[in-house]
Scaffold this motif. Structure first.
Motif, PDB file in Angstrom:
ATOM      1  N   LYS A   1      35.815  45.768  40.336  1.00 32.13           N
ATOM      2  CA  LYS A   1      35.524  44.994  41.544  1.00 32.13           C
ATOM      3  C   LYS A   1      34.073  44.516  41.551  1.00 32.13           C
ATOM      4  N   SER A   2      33.159  45.359  41.073  1.00 33.31           N
ATOM      5  CA  SER A   2      31.747  44.967  41.022  1.00 33.31           C
ATOM      6  C   SER A   2      31.539  43.804  40.067  1.00 33.31           C
ATOM      7  N   ILE A   3      32.241  43.835  38.924  1.00 35.94           N
ATOM      8  CA  ILE A   3      32.116  42.771  37.936  1.00 35.94           C
ATOM      9  C   ILE A   3      32.676  41.465  38.486  1.00 35.94           C
ATOM     10  N   ILE A   4      33.847  41.540  39.116  1.00 37.16           N
ATOM     11  CA  ILE A   4      34.464  40.342  39.695  1.00 37.16           C
ATOM     12  C   ILE A   4      33.588  39.782  40.812  1.00 37.16           C
ATOM     13  N   LYS A   5      33.033  40.669  41.624  1.00 33.76           N
ATOM     14  CA  LYS A   5      32.150  40.246  42.709  1.00 33.76           C
ATOM     15  C   LYS A   5      30.936  39.507  42.164  1.00 33.76           C
ATOM     16  N   SER A   6      30.529  39.856  40.937  1.00 36.03           N
ATOM     17  CA  SER A   6      29.363  39.229  40.314  1.00 36.03           C
ATOM     18  C   SER A   6      29.732  37.969  39.534  1.00 36.03           C
ATOM     19  N   GLY A   7      30.989  37.542  39.641  1.00 36.96           N
ATOM     20  CA  GLY A   7      31.411  36.311  38.973  1.00 36.96           C
ATOM     21  C   GLY A   7      32.158  36.517  37.679  1.00 36.96           C
ATOM     22  N   GLY A   8      32.506  37.757  37.361  1.00 40.05           N
ATOM     23  CA  GLY A   8      33.215  38.038  36.110  1.00 40.05           C
ATOM     24  C   GLY A   8      34.609  37.440  36.103  1.00 40.05           C
TER      25      GLY A   8
END
Length: 199
Positions: free
Chosen positions: A35-42
């Motif tokens: 979720k952190s990676i996706i939140k950062s645009g991953g």
């Protein structure tokens, strides 16, 4: 949180070094990191297996200049999903004649559909299909790694892709999906250098 801050700092460092994208991964069971990676645009790009530890890792690309592919045809724009697409997405994803044809049940509430859209927006080669005339999202088309079990007896070349798609019912029978597929196949062969595509 802390993880998101670290990802942002690393991305800033990579951009300062002249890179246009970075690859980041996390253990497939670590949903908090995902979720952190996706939140950062991953944007998701499959998985990798590490034999030494027996762990499977999810891979994500972060585009530092937001240069994600946008394809255009006579009637369509193919672009990345955003959370602003939720109303159009829910309209066709809640149709009982659409979801089951693609292997999933129709959504009955917008909250669960938004959660799914959040994941769709993170996929590297998932395109929202926008109908130019109305600027409406009417479906999606995705380049996926070929699932070899579907093609018993056939030789599958490394890097081969297959196409998955979904289209709002009111646009069936209008040649929309062949038009979108041609654009995606051209992108796959010319930009991604894929050896073959299965439909």
């Amino acid at each position: 949180g802390y993880a998101t801050t670290q990802i942002v700092l690393c991305a800033q460092k990579a951009k300062a070094m002249g890179l246009d994208k970075v690859l980041i991964s996390c253990v497939d069971t670590n949903t908090a990191s995902e979720k952190s990676i996706i939140k950062s645009g991953g944007m998701a790009d499959g998985t990798a297996f590490k034999e030494e530890t027996g762990e499977t890792f999810k891979r994500f690309w972060i585009y530092l200049n937001n240069q994600r592919p946008v394809l255009e045809t006579e009637r369509l724009i193919l672009r990345n999903f955003t959370l602003d697409d939720i109303d159009d997405y829910f309209k066709y994803a809640s149709n009982p004649n659409v979801g089951p044809r693609c292997g999933w049940q129709p959504y009955t509430d917008k909250a669960s559909a938004k959660e799914r859209l959040y994941k769709e927006a993170s996929k590297l080669h998932q395109f929202a299909i926008v109908f130019k005339e109305t600027n409406q999202v009417i479906g999606s088309i995705e380049l996926m790694n070929t699932k070899t079990e579907r093609y018993t007896g056939q030789t599958i070349e490394p890097g081969a892709k297959e196409i998955g798609f979904v289209l709002a019912e009111e646009f069936w029978g209008q040649g929309i999906m062949p038009e979108a597929a041609k654009a995606v196949m051209k992108y796959d062969f010319e930009t991604l250098d894929a050896p073959s595509i299965f439909l």
